[in-house]
Design a protein around this motif. Structure first.
Motif: not given
Length: 127
Positions: A31-43, A48-51, A54-57, A108-109
């Motif tokens: 939208t105007y001046l905003v991007h809504y991104n989607q991040v995923s692991v294909p399939g 959930a972030k996974g074992n 720590e975070n996804i940057h 990673f943790k």
């Protein structure tokens, strides 16, 4: 002396793009001046972030709109964290009409807070 550095010890952030961390991103909505991104692991359906994660940057690089090639990895700067597979980026009016490039990396943790290789970059025009 012929010493070799183990490949798993190289920091991909310094040595360029080495995709393969199984993360994919896209701009789901803009939208105007905003991007809504989607991040995923294909399939993977789970958000959930996974074992061991720590975070996804998210890292971004902003270029002129006419630039069609991915900028050098050294131009990407930390921009924030993915939350439940989503990342919202608000831009200011001075950035309108430019192209933004995104990559994500897993932190990673552990004590040394290692990063994964960068994801494949994706981009969009700031409108």
């Amino acid at each position: 002396m012929r010493l070799t550095v183990p490949v798993d010890k190289l920091d991909p952030y310094v040595h360029g793009f080495h995709p393969g961390n199984d993360l994919a991103g896209k701009i789901k909505k803009a939208t105007y001046l905003v991007h809504y991104n989607q991040v995923s692991v294909p399939g993977q359906k789970s958000k959930a972030k996974g074992n061991g994660v720590e975070n996804i940057h998210v890292f971004i690089s902003i270029t002129e709109a006419s630039v069609k090639t991915v900028p050098d990895i050294s131009t990407f700067v930390y921009d924030g964290m993915v939350k439940r597979g989503k990342y919202v980026r608000q831009f200011d009016i001075s950035q309108e009409g430019k192209r933004v490039w995104y990559i994500v990396r897993i932190m990673f943790k552990g004590k040394d807070q290692r990063y994964s290789s960068p994801s494949e970059p994706w981009d969009g025009i700031i409108m």
